[in-house]
Write a protein that holds these residues in place. Structure first.
Motif, PDB file in Angstrom:
ATOM      1  N   ASP A  23       0.821  -1.202   0.000  1.00  0.00           N
ATOM      2  CA  ASP A  23       0.000   0.000   0.000  1.00  0.00           C
ATOM      3  C   ASP A  23       0.859   1.257   0.000  1.00  0.00           C
ATOM      4  N   GLU A  40       4.706  -0.538   3.603  1.00  0.00           N
ATOM      5  CA  GLU A  40       3.567  -0.755   4.499  1.00  0.00           C
ATOM      6  C   GLU A  40       2.442  -1.466   3.753  1.00  0.00           C
ATOM      7  N   LYS A  41       1.741  -2.339   4.465  1.00  0.00           N
ATOM      8  CA  LYS A  41       0.610  -3.064   3.893  1.00  0.00           C
ATOM      9  C   LYS A  41      -0.459  -3.226   4.965  1.00  0.00           C
ATOM     10  N   LYS A  42      -1.731  -2.946   4.609  1.00  0.00           N
ATOM     11  CA  LYS A  42      -2.829  -3.084   5.561  1.00  0.00           C
ATOM     12  C   LYS A  42      -4.055  -3.675   4.851  1.00  0.00           C
ATOM     13  N   ASN A  43      -4.749  -4.551   5.573  1.00  0.00           N
ATOM     14  CA  ASN A  43      -6.080  -4.983   5.147  1.00  0.00           C
ATOM     15  C   ASN A  43      -6.849  -5.436   6.382  1.00  0.00           C
ATOM     16  N   LYS A  44      -7.964  -6.102   6.214  1.00  0.00           N
ATOM     17  CA  LYS A  44      -8.809  -6.479   7.349  1.00  0.00           C
ATOM     18  C   LYS A  44      -8.182  -7.557   8.213  1.00  0.00           C
ATOM     19  N   TYR A  46      -4.614  -8.356   8.380  1.00  0.00           N
ATOM     20  CA  TYR A  46      -3.279  -8.107   8.906  1.00  0.00           C
ATOM     21  C   TYR A  46      -2.793  -6.738   8.448  1.00  0.00           C
ATOM     22  N   GLU A  47      -1.725  -6.288   9.115  1.00  0.00           N
ATOM     23  CA  GLU A  47      -1.015  -5.090   8.696  1.00  0.00           C
ATOM     24  C   GLU A  47       0.435  -5.221   9.115  1.00  0.00           C
ATOM     25  N   TYR A  48       1.345  -4.700   8.303  1.00  0.00           N
ATOM     26  CA  TYR A  48       2.746  -4.760   8.670  1.00  0.00           C
ATOM     27  C   TYR A  48       3.496  -3.574   8.086  1.00  0.00           C
ATOM     28  N   ASN A  89       4.283  -6.244  12.670  1.00  0.00           N
ATOM     29  CA  ASN A  89       3.203  -6.965  12.016  1.00  0.00           C
ATOM     30  C   ASN A  89       2.067  -7.215  13.008  1.00  0.00           C
ATOM     31  N   SER A  90       0.832  -7.042  12.552  1.00  0.00           N
ATOM     32  CA  SER A  90      -0.355  -7.376  13.342  1.00  0.00           C
ATOM     33  C   SER A  90      -1.223  -8.322  12.529  1.00  0.00           C
ATOM     34  N   ASP A 100       0.406  -9.441  17.715  1.00  0.00           N
ATOM     35  CA  ASP A 100       1.355  -8.397  17.329  1.00  0.00           C
ATOM     36  C   ASP A 100       2.757  -8.973  17.340  1.00  0.00           C
TER      37      ASP A 100
END
Length: 403
Positions: A23, A40-44, A46-48, A89-90, A100
């Motif tokens: 993203d 950076e990458k985010k969705n429903k 995970y995100e990191y 990362n989450s 996390d």
């Protein structure tokens, strides 16, 4: 050199991104000495975030910046090459369970020249840190957390001219289990933890060498009650108990020393935060504890108090904000404590006061902050612990500008 490293890292990300569309990708501060790459990458689910940072710093003793280590023949010189990688990362398994993960790797090479005596030294430092937290929300009032934290670092100092070497290895591992119960009238927190802390030092010079090992294991439990009164008072009290197992070994060619101490500490912490108005806040923390040595390879120490452990402590902070100015004062009180495990010498009680201020402004749309502090305003002479003198009255001023 840094551009080459970044190019290799970008190639790795390019291959990795075939399966995952980023993203956000940002490359900044590109020059011959510093660079930062962030993705950076985010969705429903995970995100990191991944950060790769390169730094090069150097200075002469006449305060002139120098980033070429071999450019000088007349001045003392310090130079550091440093790089770090951070991964955060989450992962959201469902609405009630999430994880996390945080990892950080850092290494640096510091080089120094003291031309007055022709001394060259270098210090290689490596540090790895990882933190994992697993959250589970049982119901509307209860949440639990399982945490694992590990910090590993080593420092290797070499001075070629005299055969000096100083290698320090540090490992710290912590596991804890926390719960929170959120009731309408009060919040209740519990914590159970274990900390393993290891310190190993290998020292060598022309005349002598020695090995020093310190191993420490701490196991504890805490129970905290917290209540917010009228959105003005935040009061919490924590009951705690900790058992500590300390093992110390010192080896030298002509002598050896070994010491084992098992100790216990227990007590209560009381915290009060009071907001009088939107711009005036008082924070206070009081600690009352009791500690003793339960067992040791030296029988004369059993039943004694631990060294450098004050059983009564008080910290107070008062902060006042008016427009662009913040004024604050701090008060620290420490009761008397023993300077050795033999309990033959005591360190005096001390109370230290400090004051300061901050001023916020803008210049050409850039935020600027000025800080001025006076520490130990009454110039009190005191010992922080048995080996360390407290700082005398000192004045501190700095300016911070965000670009």
């Amino acid at each position: 050199m840094y551009v080459i490293k970044l190019f290799i890292f970008l190639q790795f990300l390019y291959v990795y991104s075939y399966g995952i569309q980023f993203d956000y990708i940002k490359l900044e501060n590109i020059d011959k000495n510093n660079a930062l790459l962030k993705v950076e990458k985010k969705n429903k689910l995970y995100e990191y975030v991944i950060e790769y940072k390169l730094e090069k710093n150097g200075y002469l003793n006449d305060n002139k910046l120098n980033t070429n280590f071999y450019d000088t023949n007349f001045y003392d010189l310090n130079n550091e090459d440093k790089q770090s990688v951070t991964f955060a990362n989450s992962l959201y398994i469902n609405d009630n369970i999430w994880l996390d993960l945080n990892f950080n790797y850092e290494d640096s090479l510091k080089k120094s020249i003291d031309n007055s005596i022709g001394l060259f030294s270098e210090n290689k430092i490596y540090k790895q840190q990882s933190l994992a937290k697993l959250y589970f929300k049982h119901n509307s009032i209860m949440t639990s957390k399982l945490s694992f934290e590990s910090i590993n670092s080593n420092s290797n100092i070499n001075i070629d001219t005299n055969g000096y070497r100083n290698l320090i290895l540090k490992d710290k591992n912590k596991v804890s289990f926390d719960t929170k119960l959120g009731f309408d009238s009060i919040d209740v927190y519990t914590k159970i933890y274990q900390i393993n802390d290891n310190y190993n030092k290998f020292y060598k010079d022309i005349d002598s060498d020695y090995i020093k090992n310190k191993n420490n294991i701490s196991r504890g439990i805490e129970l905290t009650f917290e209540k917010d009164f009228f959105e003005s008072y935040l009061i919490s009290s924590t009951l705690f108990r900790e058992n500590n197992y300390y093992d110390y070994i010192y080896r030298k060619s002509d002598s050896n020393k070994k010491e084992k101490i098992d100790s216990e500490s227990q007590g209560i912490k009381i915290s009060i935060i009071k907001s009088f108005y939107d711009n005036l806040k008082l924070a206070m923390l009081a600690i009352i504890s009791h500690n003793k040595i339960k067992n040791s390879n030296r029988k004369d120490l059993i039943g004694n108090k631990l060294k450098d452990k004050a059983e009564k402590q008080l910290n107070m902070n008062l902060e006042y904000k008016i427009k662009k100015i913040k004024l604050f004062s701090r008060l620290t009180h420490m009761s008397s404590r023993y300077a050795n495990e033999n309990n033959s010498k005591k360190l005096d009680v001390y109370t230290i006061a400090s004051i300061g201020s901050s001023y916020y402004t803008k210049v050409k749309d850039k935020d600027i902050k000025f800080n001025f502090d006076i520490k130990n305003i009454f110039n009190k002479k005191y010992f922080i612990d048995s080996d360390t003198h407290g700082e005398s009255r000192s004045y501190f001023f700095n300016m911070i500008m965000k670009f």
